[in-house]
Design a protein around this motif. Structure first.
Motif, PDB file in Angstrom:
ATOM      1  N   HIS A 159       0.854  -1.193   0.000  1.00  0.00           N
ATOM      2  CA  HIS A 159       0.000   0.000   0.000  1.00  0.00           C
ATOM      3  C   HIS A 159       0.892   1.247   0.000  1.00  0.00           C
ATOM      4  N   CYS A 160       0.945   1.908  -1.142  1.00  0.00           N
ATOM      5  CA  CYS A 160       1.838   3.059  -1.309  1.00  0.00           C
ATOM      6  C   CYS A 160       1.172   4.348  -0.856  1.00  0.00           C
ATOM      7  N   PRO A 161       1.954   5.402  -0.625  1.00  0.00           N
ATOM      8  CA  PRO A 161       1.374   6.671  -0.171  1.00  0.00           C
ATOM      9  C   PRO A 161       0.576   7.356  -1.272  1.00  0.00           C
ATOM     10  N   PHE A 162      -0.062   8.482  -0.922  1.00  0.00           N
ATOM     11  CA  PHE A 162      -0.928   9.257  -1.829  1.00  0.00           C
ATOM     12  C   PHE A 162      -2.073   8.375  -2.331  1.00  0.00           C
ATOM     13  N   SER A 163      -2.663   7.580  -1.458  1.00  0.00           N
ATOM     14  CA  SER A 163      -3.535   6.506  -1.919  1.00  0.00           C
ATOM     15  C   SER A 163      -5.007   6.891  -1.930  1.00  0.00           C
ATOM     16  N   MET A 164      -5.724   6.239  -2.858  1.00  0.00           N
ATOM     17  CA  MET A 164      -7.167   6.212  -2.896  1.00  0.00           C
ATOM     18  C   MET A 164      -7.624   4.958  -2.148  1.00  0.00           C
ATOM     19  N   PRO A 165      -8.938   4.810  -1.899  1.00  0.00           N
ATOM     20  CA  PRO A 165      -9.400   3.605  -1.195  1.00  0.00           C
ATOM     21  C   PRO A 165      -9.035   2.328  -1.955  1.00  0.00           C
ATOM     22  N   MET A 166      -8.471   1.378  -1.234  1.00  0.00           N
ATOM     23  CA  MET A 166      -8.173   0.048  -1.780  1.00  0.00           C
ATOM     24  C   MET A 166      -8.692  -0.984  -0.784  1.00  0.00           C
ATOM     25  N   ASP A 167     -10.027  -1.026  -0.680  1.00  0.00           N
ATOM     26  CA  ASP A 167     -10.685  -1.880   0.314  1.00  0.00           C
ATOM     27  C   ASP A 167     -10.902  -3.266  -0.280  1.00  0.00           C
ATOM     28  N   TRP A 168      -9.808  -4.001  -0.394  1.00  0.00           N
ATOM     29  CA  TRP A 168      -9.855  -5.295  -1.072  1.00  0.00           C
ATOM     30  C   TRP A 168      -9.790  -6.467  -0.093  1.00  0.00           C
ATOM     31  N   GLY A 169      -9.710  -6.169   1.200  1.00  0.00           N
ATOM     32  CA  GLY A 169      -9.730  -7.232   2.193  1.00  0.00           C
ATOM     33  C   GLY A 169      -8.490  -8.108   2.185  1.00  0.00           C
ATOM     34  N   LEU A 170      -7.337  -7.526   1.868  1.00  0.00           N
ATOM     35  CA  LEU A 170      -6.100  -8.302   1.760  1.00  0.00           C
ATOM     36  C   LEU A 170      -5.117  -7.919   2.866  1.00  0.00           C
ATOM     37  N   PRO A 171      -4.242  -8.834   3.256  1.00  0.00           N
ATOM     38  CA  PRO A 171      -3.119  -8.436   4.114  1.00  0.00           C
ATOM     39  C   PRO A 171      -2.293  -7.373   3.385  1.00  0.00           C
ATOM     40  N   GLU A 172      -1.812  -6.384   4.112  1.00  0.00           N
ATOM     41  CA  GLU A 172      -1.086  -5.315   3.445  1.00  0.00           C
ATOM     42  C   GLU A 172       0.027  -4.768   4.317  1.00  0.00           C
TER      43      GLU A 172
ATOM     44  N   LEU B  89      11.326   7.850   3.812  1.00  0.00           N
ATOM     45  CA  LEU B  89      12.059   7.723   2.551  1.00  0.00           C
ATOM     46  C   LEU B  89      12.364   6.281   2.169  1.00  0.00           C
ATOM     47  N   ASP B  90      12.021   5.316   3.012  1.00  0.00           N
ATOM     48  CA  ASP B  90      12.467   3.939   2.816  1.00  0.00           C
ATOM     49  C   ASP B  90      11.391   3.042   2.212  1.00  0.00           C
ATOM     50  N   GLY B  91      10.462   3.615   1.467  1.00  0.00           N
ATOM     51  CA  GLY B  91       9.342   2.829   0.957  1.00  0.00           C
ATOM     52  C   GLY B  91       9.756   1.674   0.068  1.00  0.00           C
ATOM     53  N   ALA B  92      10.703   1.913  -0.851  1.00  0.00           N
ATOM     54  CA  ALA B  92      11.125   0.847  -1.769  1.00  0.00           C
ATOM     55  C   ALA B  92      11.783  -0.298  -1.009  1.00  0.00           C
ATOM     56  N   GLU B  93      12.649   0.021  -0.061  1.00  0.00           N
ATOM     57  CA  GLU B  93      13.342  -1.004   0.710  1.00  0.00           C
ATOM     58  C   GLU B  93      12.358  -1.794   1.580  1.00  0.00           C
ATOM     59  N   LYS B  94      11.418  -1.076   2.203  1.00  0.00           N
ATOM     60  CA  LYS B  94      10.432  -1.743   3.054  1.00  0.00           C
ATOM     61  C   LYS B  94       9.537  -2.658   2.218  1.00  0.00           C
ATOM     62  N   ALA B  95       9.123  -2.173   1.037  1.00  0.00           N
ATOM     63  CA  ALA B  95       8.290  -2.984   0.147  1.00  0.00           C
ATOM     64  C   ALA B  95       9.042  -4.218  -0.334  1.00  0.00           C
ATOM     65  N   ALA B  96      10.319  -4.038  -0.679  1.00  0.00           N
ATOM     66  CA  ALA B  96      11.118  -5.172  -1.173  1.00  0.00           C
ATOM     67  C   ALA B  96      11.286  -6.233  -0.093  1.00  0.00           C
ATOM     68  N   GLY B  97      11.509  -5.807   1.143  1.00  0.00           N
ATOM     69  CA  GLY B  97      11.650  -6.766   2.226  1.00  0.00           C
ATOM     70  C   GLY B  97      10.386  -7.576   2.439  1.00  0.00           C
ATOM     71  N   TRP B  98       9.245  -6.911   2.378  1.00  0.00           N
ATOM     72  CA  TRP B  98       7.969  -7.615   2.569  1.00  0.00           C
ATOM     73  C   TRP B  98       7.683  -8.534   1.389  1.00  0.00           C
ATOM     74  N   LEU B  99       8.002  -8.061   0.172  1.00  0.00           N
ATOM     75  CA  LEU B  99       7.807  -8.890  -1.015  1.00  0.00           C
ATOM     76  C   LEU B  99       8.667 -10.149  -0.945  1.00  0.00           C
ATOM     77  N   GLU B 100       9.893  -9.993  -0.474  1.00  0.00           N
ATOM     78  CA  GLU B 100      10.775 -11.146  -0.291  1.00  0.00           C
ATOM     79  C   GLU B 100      10.165 -12.147   0.684  1.00  0.00           C
ATOM     80  N   GLN B 101       9.637 -11.655   1.785  1.00  0.00           N
ATOM     81  CA  GLN B 101       9.010 -12.538   2.771  1.00  0.00           C
ATOM     82  C   GLN B 101       7.825 -13.294   2.170  1.00  0.00           C
ATOM     83  N   GLN B 102       6.997 -12.583   1.408  1.00  0.00           N
ATOM     84  CA  GLN B 102       5.823 -13.215   0.806  1.00  0.00           C
ATOM     85  C   GLN B 102       6.239 -14.283  -0.201  1.00  0.00           C
ATOM     86  N   ALA B 103       7.251 -13.973  -1.010  1.00  0.00           N
ATOM     87  CA  ALA B 103       7.717 -14.936  -2.011  1.00  0.00           C
ATOM     88  C   ALA B 103       8.216 -16.211  -1.342  1.00  0.00           C
TER      89      ALA B 103
END
Length: 355
Positions: free
Chosen positions: A166-179, A337-351
């Motif tokens: 879930h990135c900043p500057f966001s619109m509603p993304m009410d999809w019922g998913l872990p995020e 400022l660490d959005g890309a790094e934080k996202a990559a770490g979580w993506l790695e965990q999910q994979a």
């Protein structure tokens, strides 16, 4: 591990955002295969990824909103394009599913943010992670009429994913998913700022302004730039090349490389432009945009998190850019400022968890 990233061809911002996250992932897992499935130009993707290897699968996964130019939308053309894409998708999904199965290893799908990727996930039983600050459901719903059915279709597909970055500057993304919620998703500059300054003969940062309106561009001509003879502009607009105070962005370089060299940016509402400018404390002169539901959300986010001034399209065209006026302060303050790094770490965990 194969990361199959389906990236919207609607605008370069999707490619820049996913690129920043995948570059950070490549730092963590350099042996993982990065496959980009998108209609974005290969030359743009090579500029984003630099020396990091990737494979390209030229596919069109979504329409987004068809634009007459960088500041205008065309709903009628958008509706026609959606129907045309729907006719072509079954063959594409079947072909991509065959190709992925032939690779013979674990696969994670990453979607920024074409809902049709969910149909590919279903075809192969692969896990799917979304990344974005909006889904096309939130864009189509306010357009009304025939777009309401498209919005519902998109929302239903988004809800079948396994997670959301879930990135900043966001619109509603009410999809019922872990995020996971992240800050600014920005890749590091690759070029040395001082070398670029010397190559383009740029003055000090306070006298430099960046002007860009995304992949479609927006022709302004030379006259608006001539209204500001004391400033030097780095621009992507070839129609302004004859002005003595304009330097065209060199081919093969990202706008990101010039953020440390400029004090202000004149642009339209755009996710990646905002991320890159705010990460380098660049003030944004934002041009109002109609017909795209994300635009007022980005405008409000800029008021909250960045130094700014707001311009009308008429002010843009005539050169009334308020560059002699002080920037308005952010109402809230900066984003992490660490959005890309934080996202990559979580993506790695999910994979690793799913595959």
């Amino acid at each position: 591990m194969l990361i199959y990233a389906a990236i919207s061809g609607h605008g370069y911002g999707h490619g820049s955002r996913s690129g920043a996250i995948l570059l950070a992932l490549a730092q963590r897992q350099p042996g993982w295969r990065l496959v980009l499935s998108t209609s974005l130009p290969a030359v743009f993707l090579r500029t984003v990824f630099g020396v990091v290897p990737f494979e390209l699968r030229p596919c069109s996964w979504d329409v987004g909103v068809v634009q007459a130019d960088a500041l205008g939308a065309d709903p009628a053309a958008t509706h026609l394009a959606l129907n045309d894409l729907e006719r072509r998708l079954p063959d594409q999904i079947a072909e991509e599913a065959r190709w992925l199965k032939a690779q013979g290893g674990p696969v994670l799908l990453l979607g920024d943010v074409p809902p049709a990727l969910a149909r590919l996930a279903q075809a192969g039983g692969w896990p799917l992670i979304w990344v974005g600050n909006f889904g096309w459901d939130a864009i189509y719903e306010p357009m009304g009429g025939p777009f309401l059915a498209w919005a519902e279709r998109c929302r239903a597909l988004y809800r079948t994913g396994q997670g959301l970055i879930h990135c900043p500057f966001s619109m509603p993304m009410d999809w019922g998913l872990p995020e996971i919620r992240v800050g600014l998703t920005v890749a590091p500059p690759r070029e040395r700022a001082e070398v670029l300054r010397q190559q383009l003969e740029l003055p000090e940062r306070g006298r430099c302004v960046l002007v860009s309106f995304g992949g479609l561009g927006f022709e302004l001509g030379e006259e608006p730039f001539r209204r500001w003879p004391e400033l030097v502009f780095v621009s992507t607009d070839p129609s302004a090349a004859g002005a003595v105070n304009v330097r065209l962005l060199p081919k093969g370089l990202r706008l990101l490389e010039f953020m440390p060299l400029v004090e202000r940016l004149i642009t339209k509402p755009g996710y990646s432009s905002f991320c890159e400018a705010l990460a380098h404390d660049v003030g944004i002169h934002l041009v109002h945009r109609e017909g795209f539901a994300e635009a007022p959300v980005l405008e409000e986010a800029l008021r909250r998190h960045g130094r700014h001034r707001l311009l009308s399209q008429e002010q843009l065209r005539c050169g009334d850019w308020q560059l002699d006026q002080p920037l308005l302060a952010a109402a809230v303050g900066p984003l992490a400022l660490d959005g890309a790094e934080k996202a990559a770490g979580w993506l790695e965990q999910q994979a690793l968890a799913y595959c």
